[in-house]
Design an enzyme around this catalytic site. Structure first.
Site, PDB file in Angstrom:
ATOM      1  CD  GLU A  45      -0.300  -2.100  17.109  1.00 46.36           C
ATOM      2  OE1 GLU A  45       0.299  -1.095  16.876  1.00 46.36           O
ATOM      3  OE2 GLU A  45      -1.452  -2.124  17.816  1.00 46.36           O
ATOM      4  CG  HIS A  76      -5.812  -1.551  18.560  1.00 43.62           C
ATOM      5  ND1 HIS A  76      -5.351  -1.227  19.303  1.00 43.62           N
ATOM      6  CD2 HIS A  76      -4.689  -1.107  18.470  1.00 43.62           C
ATOM      7  CE1 HIS A  76      -4.546  -0.109  20.108  1.00 43.62           C
ATOM      8  NE2 HIS A  76      -3.787  -0.378  19.171  1.00 43.62           N
ATOM      9  CD  GLU A 115      -5.884   2.551  21.618  1.00 47.90           C
ATOM     10  OE1 GLU A 115      -6.662   2.709  20.969  1.00 47.90           O
ATOM     11  OE2 GLU A 115      -5.013   3.164  22.079  1.00 47.90           O
ATOM     12  CG  ASN A 158      -6.300   2.368  14.965  1.00 44.88           C
ATOM     13  OD1 ASN A 158      -7.184   2.732  14.896  1.00 44.88           O
ATOM     14  ND2 ASN A 158      -5.548   1.855  16.283  1.00 44.88           N
ATOM     15  CB  SER A 188       5.721   5.467  20.445  1.00 44.42           C
ATOM     16  OG  SER A 188       4.832   5.994  20.261  1.00 44.42           O
ATOM     17  CE  LYS A 236      -4.349   4.582  19.093  1.00 48.03           C
ATOM     18  NZ  LYS A 236      -3.239   4.493  19.662  1.00 48.03           N
ATOM     19  N   GLY A 283       0.866   4.586  22.107  1.00 49.59           N
ATOM     20  CA  GLY A 283       1.154   6.409  22.303  1.00 49.59           C
ATOM     21  C   GLY A 283       1.327   6.315  23.122  1.00 49.59           C
TER      22      GLY A 283
END
Ligand code: PEP
Length: 254
Positions: A171, A99, A101, A9, A216, A11, A177
């Site tokens: 996730e 996701h 985000e 991904n 991560s 991003k 991240g």
């Protein structure tokens, strides 16, 4: 038998020119036997999809294309949005939906996500449907409760046939991240829990559904994560931006 799937991904990183180089470099570092073992997916920004598609098709690469998001409508007055049909026309095979985000920065609800999951299937693609708890929810012992409600809402109304091909990405939000990976045992246990949830609602389809871990993942921790019985791959953010690093994640057994 579930085939491993490792998806990068990107991003909001990489221009369409960067994407050409990234896809080419990644392909140089992988060989046919890697692709036999792992389905390799890259998810560039929308603006780079066409360039990535062109390299993949021109050079007959086995890398598959994913998108990071889509709208649930086919077309219409949704300024700035991209429809599933537009992605399918670019040979996009997978779309990340839900996701963290998108949920937490852009305010997407479980209902939005469920509409997107269905729309992705209707356009002939496969959702990579992401779920995961916040740090406070983990600390309060509410991981399973959170994942159960996200899974139920996101998959509501799907058929068994659709769940056969579904890809779920577990996730934990606190691991994305941050460099704080879930331990392989903890990640494996939640992925087993997700498969049990799927079995309760969709029977045997749960055995075919693939479950990825994301948060991560890097070349140093991927092998231990992939060793877990109910983990079939990884959704990789930061470590997918460098083709050398991402190739090492893909070749996790080396
Ligand atoms: C992600 O974006 O889905 C992700 C898991 O990111 P990272 O690997 O950087 O934690």
């Amino acid at each position: 038998m579930r085939k491993d799937l490792i998806a990068g991904n990107w991003k909001m990183n990489a221009t369409h020119l960067d994407a050409i180089q990234m896809v080419q470099k990644l392909s140089y570092r992988l060989n046919d036997s890697d692709f036999d073992r792992v389905e390799v997916v890259v998810c560039p920004p929308y603006t780079a999809l066409r360039s990535a598609q062109t390299v993949i098709e021109t050079d007959h690469l086995r890398i598959k294309l994913g998108a990071q998001n889509c709208h649930y409508a086919d077309s219409g007055a949704f300024t700035g949005a991209i429809s599933p049909g537009m992605l399918a026309k670019l040979s996009v095979r997978y779309v990340i939906v839900g996701h963290s985000e998108r949920r937490h920065v852009f305010g997407e609800t479980d209902a939005d996500i469920n509409r997107k999951v269905k729309a992705v299937y209707e356009a002939g693609m496969i959702p990579i449907f992401a779920v995961g708890e916040l740090e406070a929810e983990r600390d309060a012992g509410r991981t399973e409760e959170r994942v159960r409600s996200q899974f139920a809402a996101g998959t509501s109304g799907l058929t068994q046939e659709q769940v056969n091909s579904l890809v779920v990405a577990y996730e934990p939000v606190w691991a994305i991240g941050t460099g704080n990976t879930a331990t392989p045992d903890d990640a494996g246990a939640v992925c087993t829990f997700i498969r049990e949830l799927a079995a309760d609602s969709y029977g045997d389809a749960a055995d075919h559904m693939r479950i990825l871990y994301g948060g991560s993942v890097n070349p140093g921790n991927v092998a231990a994560i992939m060793a877990k019985a109910d983990i079939d791959g990884a959704l990789v953010g930061g470590a997918s931006l460098d083709p050398d690093t991402f190739a090492s994640v893909v070749r996790y057994w080396v």
